[in-house]
Design a protein around this motif. Sequence first.
Motif, PDB file in Angstrom:
ATOM      1  N   TYR A  64      54.676-102.214 -69.187  1.00 45.77           N
ATOM      2  CA  TYR A  64      54.301-100.762 -69.299  1.00 45.77           C
ATOM      3  C   TYR A  64      55.543-100.270 -70.200  1.00 45.77           C
ATOM      4  N   ILE A  65      55.246 -99.433 -70.805  1.00 48.87           N
ATOM      5  CA  ILE A  65      56.170 -98.518 -71.635  1.00 48.87           C
ATOM      6  C   ILE A  65      55.592 -96.939 -71.735  1.00 48.87           C
ATOM      7  N   HIS A  66      56.335 -96.215 -71.954  1.00 48.99           N
ATOM      8  CA  HIS A  66      56.288 -94.896 -71.975  1.00 48.99           C
ATOM      9  C   HIS A  66      56.797 -94.362 -73.184  1.00 48.99           C
ATOM     10  N   ILE A  67      55.858 -93.704 -74.291  1.00 43.71           N
ATOM     11  CA  ILE A  67      56.340 -93.360 -75.518  1.00 43.71           C
ATOM     12  C   ILE A  67      56.059 -91.590 -75.713  1.00 43.71           C
ATOM     13  N   LEU A  68      57.080 -90.815 -75.455  1.00 38.50           N
ATOM     14  CA  LEU A  68      57.106 -89.458 -75.547  1.00 38.50           C
ATOM     15  C   LEU A  68      56.551 -89.080 -76.805  1.00 38.50           C
ATOM     16  N   ASP A  69      56.641 -89.697 -77.750  1.00 41.93           N
ATOM     17  CA  ASP A  69      56.241 -89.025 -79.029  1.00 41.93           C
ATOM     18  C   ASP A  69      54.720 -89.274 -79.158  1.00 41.93           C
ATOM     19  N   LEU A  70      54.012 -89.932 -78.376  1.00 45.48           N
ATOM     20  CA  LEU A  70      52.617 -89.911 -78.233  1.00 45.48           C
ATOM     21  C   LEU A  70      52.054 -88.656 -77.316  1.00 45.48           C
ATOM     22  N   ALA A  71      52.912 -87.983 -76.614  1.00 48.95           N
ATOM     23  CA  ALA A  71      52.748 -86.803 -75.679  1.00 48.95           C
ATOM     24  C   ALA A  71      52.718 -85.500 -76.465  1.00 48.95           C
ATOM     25  N   PRO A  72      51.830 -84.648 -75.927  1.00 53.28           N
ATOM     26  CA  PRO A  72      51.867 -83.385 -76.464  1.00 53.28           C
ATOM     27  C   PRO A  72      53.169 -82.672 -76.004  1.00 53.28           C
ATOM     28  N   THR A  73      53.459 -81.492 -76.919  1.00 52.46           N
ATOM     29  CA  THR A  73      54.620 -80.715 -76.224  1.00 52.46           C
ATOM     30  C   THR A  73      54.177 -79.883 -75.032  1.00 52.46           C
ATOM     31  N   LYS A  74      55.225 -79.207 -74.373  1.00 46.98           N
ATOM     32  CA  LYS A  74      54.875 -78.384 -73.080  1.00 46.98           C
ATOM     33  C   LYS A  74      54.247 -77.499 -73.670  1.00 46.98           C
ATOM     34  N   ASP A  75      54.604 -76.721 -74.927  1.00 46.92           N
ATOM     35  CA  ASP A  75      54.027 -75.357 -75.639  1.00 46.92           C
ATOM     36  C   ASP A  75      52.579 -75.827 -75.726  1.00 46.92           C
ATOM     37  N   ILE A  76      52.151 -77.030 -76.462  1.00 40.81           N
ATOM     38  CA  ILE A  76      50.780 -77.316 -76.615  1.00 40.81           C
ATOM     39  C   ILE A  76      49.959 -77.339 -75.458  1.00 40.81           C
ATOM     40  N   LEU A  77      50.526 -77.983 -74.489  1.00 34.44           N
ATOM     41  CA  LEU A  77      50.035 -78.270 -73.296  1.00 34.44           C
ATOM     42  C   LEU A  77      49.695 -77.206 -72.422  1.00 34.44           C
ATOM     43  N   GLU A  91      43.529 -79.492 -80.485  1.00 36.45           N
ATOM     44  CA  GLU A  91      43.301 -80.659 -81.302  1.00 36.45           C
ATOM     45  C   GLU A  91      44.145 -80.562 -82.747  1.00 36.45           C
ATOM     46  N   GLN A  92      43.849 -79.301 -83.329  1.00 36.46           N
ATOM     47  CA  GLN A  92      44.513 -79.127 -84.421  1.00 36.46           C
ATOM     48  C   GLN A  92      46.128 -79.027 -84.253  1.00 36.46           C
ATOM     49  N   ASN A  93      46.557 -78.619 -83.242  1.00 34.80           N
ATOM     50  CA  ASN A  93      48.037 -78.509 -83.026  1.00 34.80           C
ATOM     51  C   ASN A  93      48.595 -79.778 -82.737  1.00 34.80           C
ATOM     52  N   PHE A  94      47.969 -80.559 -81.908  1.00 35.16           N
ATOM     53  CA  PHE A  94      48.246 -81.856 -81.376  1.00 35.16           C
ATOM     54  C   PHE A  94      48.488 -82.977 -82.790  1.00 35.16           C
ATOM     55  N   ALA A 122      40.089 -87.663 -66.983  1.00 33.98           N
ATOM     56  CA  ALA A 122      39.163 -88.735 -66.600  1.00 33.98           C
ATOM     57  C   ALA A 122      38.522 -89.298 -67.953  1.00 33.98           C
ATOM     58  N   LYS A 123      37.961 -88.498 -68.731  1.00 38.25           N
ATOM     59  CA  LYS A 123      37.082 -89.136 -70.002  1.00 38.25           C
ATOM     60  C   LYS A 123      37.906 -88.653 -71.108  1.00 38.25           C
ATOM     61  N   PRO A 124      37.856 -89.574 -72.380  1.00 35.64           N
ATOM     62  CA  PRO A 124      38.556 -89.326 -73.667  1.00 35.64           C
ATOM     63  C   PRO A 124      38.152 -88.081 -74.495  1.00 35.64           C
ATOM     64  N   HIS A 125      37.011 -87.337 -74.211  1.00 35.95           N
ATOM     65  CA  HIS A 125      36.686 -86.401 -75.103  1.00 35.95           C
ATOM     66  C   HIS A 125      37.518 -85.364 -75.370  1.00 35.95           C
ATOM     67  N   ASN A 126      38.094 -84.736 -74.521  1.00 34.61           N
ATOM     68  CA  ASN A 126      38.839 -83.512 -74.534  1.00 34.61           C
ATOM     69  C   ASN A 126      40.343 -84.186 -74.156  1.00 34.61           C
ATOM     70  N   CYS A 127      40.993 -85.332 -74.757  1.00 33.63           N
ATOM     71  CA  CYS A 127      42.012 -85.873 -74.309  1.00 33.63           C
ATOM     72  C   CYS A 127      42.882 -86.150 -75.485  1.00 33.63           C
ATOM     73  N   HIS A 128      44.265 -86.283 -75.527  1.00 33.76           N
ATOM     74  CA  HIS A 128      44.941 -86.458 -76.584  1.00 33.76           C
ATOM     75  C   HIS A 128      45.073 -87.949 -76.892  1.00 33.76           C
ATOM     76  N   ARG A 129      44.746 -88.690 -75.844  1.00 30.42           N
ATOM     77  CA  ARG A 129      44.939 -90.344 -76.031  1.00 30.42           C
ATOM     78  C   ARG A 129      43.742 -90.851 -77.223  1.00 30.42           C
ATOM     79  N   ARG A 130      42.565 -90.213 -76.955  1.00 30.79           N
ATOM     80  CA  ARG A 130      41.749 -90.311 -78.130  1.00 30.79           C
ATOM     81  C   ARG A 130      42.268 -89.810 -79.289  1.00 30.79           C
ATOM     82  N   LEU A 131      42.823 -88.812 -79.607  1.00 36.73           N
ATOM     83  CA  LEU A 131      43.246 -88.257 -80.812  1.00 36.73           C
ATOM     84  C   LEU A 131      44.359 -89.363 -81.281  1.00 36.73           C
TER      85      LEU A 131
END
Length: 148
Positions: A64-77, A91-94, A122-131
């Motif tokens: 397990y590793i946590h990489i904050l650089d792969l997460a959105p900012t609080k503002d974008i979220l 999507e554009q902002n992220f 639950a699904k990748p369609h509207n998720c930053h992990r897919r991006l």
Amino acid sequence: MKEKIDLFTIGFTKKTAREFFEILEKAGVKRIIDTRLNNVSQLAGFTKKSDLAYFLKKIANIDYIHILDLAPTKDILDEYKKKKGDWETYEQNFLQLIADRKIETKISPEQIDDACLLCSEAKPHNCHRRLVAQYLNKKWGNINICHL
């Protein structure tokens, strides 16, 4: 290094702990890369940071590793979730954020091979992990992306 990198993605919501760990194990995931901004909330249930690292190792021998650089900012979220923003803007902002962060220099192909990007959706369609997965594939060109 393998010619093709296998990168998985998964969201934990709408899955029981049993389903979640069995899916990861069956896929042959070697490492979870946590891409969540907030992974210590009580709402995270069995995927709360310290618990998840323990369960992954104990149940399926997954790192397990946590990489904050792969997460959105609080503002974008917040703009997307709390203010009910539209997906295209998120999507554009992220994508701009991860490009500015140059995430392809903060993670290596070796780290993501047989790894799984984790977030809550639950699904990748509207998720930053897919991006993130698609962005890295665009940069490196050799990633086989599989959404679990």
